[in-house]
Design an enzyme around this catalytic site. Structure first.
Site, PDB file in Angstrom:
ATOM      1  N   ASP A  36       0.856  -1.183   0.000  1.00 35.18           N
ATOM      2  CA  ASP A  36       0.000   0.000   0.000  1.00 35.18           C
ATOM      3  C   ASP A  36       0.897   1.239   0.000  1.00 35.18           C
ATOM      4  OD1 ASP A  36      -3.255   0.281   0.923  1.00 35.18           O
ATOM      5  OD2 ASP A  36      -2.005   2.082   0.782  1.00 35.18           O
ATOM      6  N   PHE A 161     -16.423 -11.478  -4.568  1.00 35.33           N
ATOM      7  CA  PHE A 161     -17.849 -11.375  -4.238  1.00 35.33           C
ATOM      8  C   PHE A 161     -18.071 -11.208  -2.747  1.00 35.33           C
ATOM      9  CE2 PHE A 161     -17.424 -13.905  -8.118  1.00 35.33           C
ATOM     10  CZ  PHE A 161     -18.176 -13.134  -8.990  1.00 35.33           C
ATOM     11  N   LYS A 231     -19.192 -10.171 -12.622  1.00 33.86           N
ATOM     12  CA  LYS A 231     -19.210  -9.343 -11.408  1.00 33.86           C
ATOM     13  C   LYS A 231     -20.317  -8.283 -11.481  1.00 33.86           C
ATOM     14  CE  LYS A 231     -17.893  -7.123  -7.757  1.00 33.86           C
ATOM     15  NZ  LYS A 231     -17.383  -7.447  -6.469  1.00 33.86           N
ATOM     16  N   LEU A 277     -33.998 -10.287  -0.084  1.00 33.70           N
ATOM     17  CA  LEU A 277     -35.419  -9.929  -0.177  1.00 33.70           C
ATOM     18  C   LEU A 277     -35.853  -9.179   1.080  1.00 33.70           C
ATOM     19  CD1 LEU A 277     -37.121 -13.077  -1.784  1.00 33.70           C
ATOM     20  CD2 LEU A 277     -36.709 -10.855  -2.833  1.00 33.70           C
ATOM     21  N   ALA A 279     -36.860  -6.023   2.701  1.00 40.81           N
ATOM     22  CA  ALA A 279     -37.258  -4.654   2.352  1.00 40.81           C
ATOM     23  C   ALA A 279     -36.704  -3.701   3.406  1.00 40.81           C
ATOM     24  CB  ALA A 279     -38.777  -4.563   2.295  1.00 40.81           C
ATOM     25  N   GLY A 284     -26.924   0.456  -0.178  1.00 35.84           N
ATOM     26  CA  GLY A 284     -25.843   1.440  -0.263  1.00 35.84           C
ATOM     27  C   GLY A 284     -24.524   0.695  -0.309  1.00 35.84           C
ATOM     28  N   CYS A 287     -20.131  -0.912  -3.228  1.00 30.35           N
ATOM     29  CA  CYS A 287     -20.205  -1.709  -4.469  1.00 30.35           C
ATOM     30  C   CYS A 287     -21.473  -1.491  -5.284  1.00 30.35           C
ATOM     31  CB  CYS A 287     -20.083  -3.185  -4.128  1.00 30.35           C
ATOM     32  SG  CYS A 287     -18.429  -3.622  -3.641  1.00 30.35           S
ATOM     33  N   LYS A 290     -21.936   2.000  -7.004  1.00 29.73           N
ATOM     34  CA  LYS A 290     -20.870   2.271  -7.988  1.00 29.73           C
ATOM     35  C   LYS A 290     -20.967   1.315  -9.179  1.00 29.73           C
ATOM     36  CE  LYS A 290     -16.506   1.287  -6.685  1.00 29.73           C
ATOM     37  NZ  LYS A 290     -15.614   0.521  -7.543  1.00 29.73           N
ATOM     38  N   LYS A 347     -24.600  -0.875   6.466  1.00 27.30           N
ATOM     39  CA  LYS A 347     -25.144  -2.165   6.891  1.00 27.30           C
ATOM     40  C   LYS A 347     -24.442  -2.541   8.185  1.00 27.30           C
ATOM     41  CE  LYS A 347     -22.744  -5.799   4.948  1.00 27.30           C
ATOM     42  NZ  LYS A 347     -22.521  -6.816   3.964  1.00 27.30           N
TER      43      LYS A 347
HETATM   44  C1  UDX Z   1     -22.053  -6.473  -2.092  1.00 25.61           C
HETATM   45  C2  UDX Z   1     -22.183  -7.887  -2.668  1.00 25.61           C
HETATM   46  O1  UDX Z   1     -23.037  -8.686  -1.844  1.00 25.61           O
HETATM   47  C3  UDX Z   1     -20.822  -8.533  -2.817  1.00 25.61           C
HETATM   48  O2  UDX Z   1     -20.954  -9.806  -3.430  1.00 25.61           O
HETATM   49  C4  UDX Z   1     -19.957  -7.626  -3.669  1.00 25.61           C
HETATM   50  O3  UDX Z   1     -18.675  -8.151  -3.845  1.00 25.61           O
HETATM   51  C5  UDX Z   1     -19.865  -6.243  -3.035  1.00 25.61           C
HETATM   52  O4  UDX Z   1     -21.178  -5.708  -2.882  1.00 25.61           O
HETATM   53  P1  UDX Z   1     -21.738  -5.418   0.328  1.00 25.61           P
HETATM   54  O5  UDX Z   1     -21.927  -4.092  -0.343  1.00 25.61           O
HETATM   55  O6  UDX Z   1     -20.606  -5.562   1.259  1.00 25.61           O
HETATM   56  O7  UDX Z   1     -21.575  -6.597  -0.759  1.00 25.61           O
HETATM   57  O8  UDX Z   1     -23.059  -5.751   1.175  1.00 25.61           O
HETATM   58  P2  UDX Z   1     -24.414  -6.575   0.978  1.00 25.61           P
HETATM   59  O9  UDX Z   1     -24.566  -7.459   2.141  1.00 25.61           O
HETATM   60  O10 UDX Z   1     -24.502  -7.180  -0.357  1.00 25.61           O
HETATM   61  O11 UDX Z   1     -25.495  -5.406   1.113  1.00 25.61           O
HETATM   62  C6  UDX Z   1     -25.561  -4.347   0.173  1.00 25.61           C
HETATM   63  C7  UDX Z   1     -26.662  -3.394   0.519  1.00 25.61           C
HETATM   64  O12 UDX Z   1     -27.932  -3.993   0.311  1.00 25.61           O
HETATM   65  C8  UDX Z   1     -26.663  -2.916   1.971  1.00 25.61           C
HETATM   66  O13 UDX Z   1     -26.974  -1.548   1.996  1.00 25.61           O
HETATM   67  C9  UDX Z   1     -27.756  -3.735   2.632  1.00 25.61           C
HETATM   68  O14 UDX Z   1     -28.331  -3.099   3.735  1.00 25.61           O
HETATM   69  C10 UDX Z   1     -28.749  -3.850   1.488  1.00 25.61           C
HETATM   70  N1  UDX Z   1     -29.628  -5.028   1.560  1.00 25.61           N
HETATM   71  C11 UDX Z   1     -29.102  -6.283   1.444  1.00 25.61           C
HETATM   72  C12 UDX Z   1     -31.009  -4.859   1.695  1.00 25.61           C
HETATM   73  O15 UDX Z   1     -31.507  -3.734   1.778  1.00 25.61           O
HETATM   74  N2  UDX Z   1     -31.805  -5.966   1.695  1.00 25.61           N
HETATM   75  C13 UDX Z   1     -31.306  -7.227   1.575  1.00 25.61           C
HETATM   76  O16 UDX Z   1     -32.106  -8.178   1.590  1.00 25.61           O
HETATM   77  C14 UDX Z   1     -29.914  -7.401   1.466  1.00 25.61           C
END
Ligand code: UDX
Length: 458
Positions: A36, A161, A231, A277, A279, A284, A287, A290, A347
């Site tokens: 880094d 992932f 991806k 699923l 709600a 946010g 990932c 973006k 999250k």
């Molecule tokens: C995500 C993908 O899951 C992962 O595979 C990828 O490599 C990077 O992006 P991440 O952003 O860390 O991972 O979190 P994730 O658990 O997927 O949740 C993403 C967002 O969706 C969060 O804001 C979460 O609160 C929201 N979410 C997720 C919901 O609102 N409802 C759901 O049922 C699941």
């Protein structure tokens, strides 16, 4: 090279993906160097201090961190590397396009110092637009030419992932590993790198136990372009799945149904599946937003509109306004009200606030003249640093955020919010109004304690 031989692996970038991957590969027995540019980050990691909040990471850093080299400069190690993994940031430009300057800078360094007689396999792990494997190859070739050197080498695409908050778990126990490579040798080397995970031959780290019933992950081998698209397709689909259930949450409210029960009812259909699923106030993080914008940008360049993905983005924008609408319904006037917010992270189990619904909700509440009190178990300092201009009250506990508030809004489904002393909290509030933006609380118990409860779609 023998199948069980340790590989010399360099990982450039120590963010969520780079650091997690580096620690995991080091734990599995490879010779790992994490690079880094930021001296402060390297210094901390060398001392066994994690630079990001991620369950299990600090323990693993203390355990196997000693076997890993952390450095600002990879030049000296480049000639001996078998594999170089690029895991640097790929920020979004304002228009949805992706800024590849960090990736290209790493490619230049690799081209300037790699050994053309024994070229490493270069791996793109950062989420990068379609064609980036080829772009990295071109940049490395340019640098080699500048040195008067030439060789055949492979740039593979190996998308990640992992979910923040479960990053180590997802690295050690993935559903699948995707490798896009044009050369069989490169593919075999990556298969060797991942062999302990593909065959689950390692003893699980203390902090990251193997889940019961876990079955061996599939290795999906394909072209770099398909790997790159896998991806984006995965993330766009998951984002769309959440937006889909959020859209149905709105109709569930209108007709008097409960979206959590509807989600359960459809999720049991194997073709649909129960995941993603839930709600709530919308997705946010670093990932989904973006990557969704990036694939929309790419598709626009090909004159191929992704209408479902576009709609998923719009539904998500509107979803964040639902909390404000519910506050207006309950309080009538927001100006002059005190609103307590539970959760700043996008999250639970992370201190990451990037694209968190909390940012939009707080901004809107402040614009509307509310007094805002916030509490988050770990993301508070990050939020304060990122938004120093926002005049909000940072609290030490959920109870403090609730005290004398006219309404309490839950934005992040941290476990600890489930166990709060709700009766006491209710007594300390000016009005016992709760907006459960994640449908996580015990609605019936709260109503019994005298709260006015609003969830999302129930
Ligand atoms: C995500 C993908 O899951 C992962 O595979 C990828 O490599 C990077 O992006 P991440 O952003 O860390 O991972 O979190 P994730 O658990 O997927 O949740 C993403 C967002 O969706 C969060 O804001 C979460 O609160 C929201 N979410 C997720 C919901 O609102 N409802 C759901 O049922 C699941």
């Amino acid at each position: 090279m023998k199948a069980d031989e340790k590989l010399n692996i360099i990982i450039v970038g120590t963010g969520y993906v780079g650091l997690t991957t580096g620690l995991a590969l080091g734990y599995l027995g490879h010779n790992v160097t994490c690079v880094d540019k930021d001296t402060a980050i390297v210094d901390k990691l060398e001392r066994g201090i994690s630079t990001i909040y991620e369950p299990g990471l600090e323990e693993l850093l203390k355990d196997s961190g000693k076997m890993i080299n952390f450095t600002e400069n990879m030049l000296g190690r480049l000639p001996a590397a078998d594999i170089i993994i690029i895991a640097v940031g790929t920020p979004s430009k304002g228009n949805g396009d992706t800024d590849l300057s960090f990736v290209e800078a790493v490619a230049r360094e690799i081209g300037a110092a790699m050994d053309p007689d024994s070229p490493p396999v270069i791996v793109n792990k950062s989420t990068v637009p379609i064609g980036t494997a080829r772009r990295v190859e071109t940049v490395i070739k340019e640098e080699l030419e500048r040195r008067g050197a030439a060789c055949t080498f492979c740039v593979a695409s190996n998308p990640e992932f992992l979910r923040e908050g479960a990053a180590l778990h997802d690295t050690f126990y993935p559903d699948r590993i995707v490798v896009g490579a044009e050369s069989v040798q490169a593919l075999n080397l990556l298969r060797q790198m991942y062999a302990p995970i593909l065959e689950q031959t390692f003893t699980p780290p203390h902090a990251v136990p193997r889940p019961e019933g876990y079955t061996l992950p599939a290795l999906v081998t394909t072209s770099p372009t398909s790997a790159e698209l896998i991806k984006y397709t995965a993330n766009a689909f998951l984002a769309m799945k959440i937006s889909f259930i959020n859209e149905f949450a709105t109709i569930a409210e209108k007709v008097g149904a409960d979206i959590t029960e509807v989600a359960k009812g459809i999720g049991l259909d194997k073709r649909i599946g129960p995941g993603f699923l839930k709600a709530g106030v919308g997705w946010g993080g670093s990932c989904f937003p973006k990557d969704v914008r990036s694939i929309l940008f790419t598709s626009s360049q090909y004159n191929c509109e992704l209408q479902l993905v576009q709609a998923a983005l719009e539904v998500n924008r509107l979803q964040r306004k639902k909390v404000i609408e519910k506050l207006q319904q309950n309080l009538k006037v927001i100006r002059g009200s005190t609103i307590g917010l539970l959760g700043l992270a996008f999250k639970p189990n992370t201190d990451d606030i990037r694209e968190s619904p909390a940012i939009d909700v707080i901004r809107e509440l402040l614009d509307m003249g509310a007094r805002v009190k916030v509490y988050d178990p770990v993301a508070r300092d990050r939020y304060r640093q990122a938004y120093p201009e926002q005049d909000i009250v940072y609290c030490e506990s959920a109870s403090e955020a609730a005290r004398e508030s006219d309404a309490l809004v839950l934005l992040t489904d941290w476990d600890e919010f489930w166990h709060l002393p709700w009766a006491e909290i209710g007594e300390s509030m000016s009005k016992k109004i709760i907006i459960d933006g994640r449908n996580m609380l015990d609605r019936d118990a709260l109503i019994k304690s005298g709260f006015t409860y609003s969830g999302i779609g129930r």
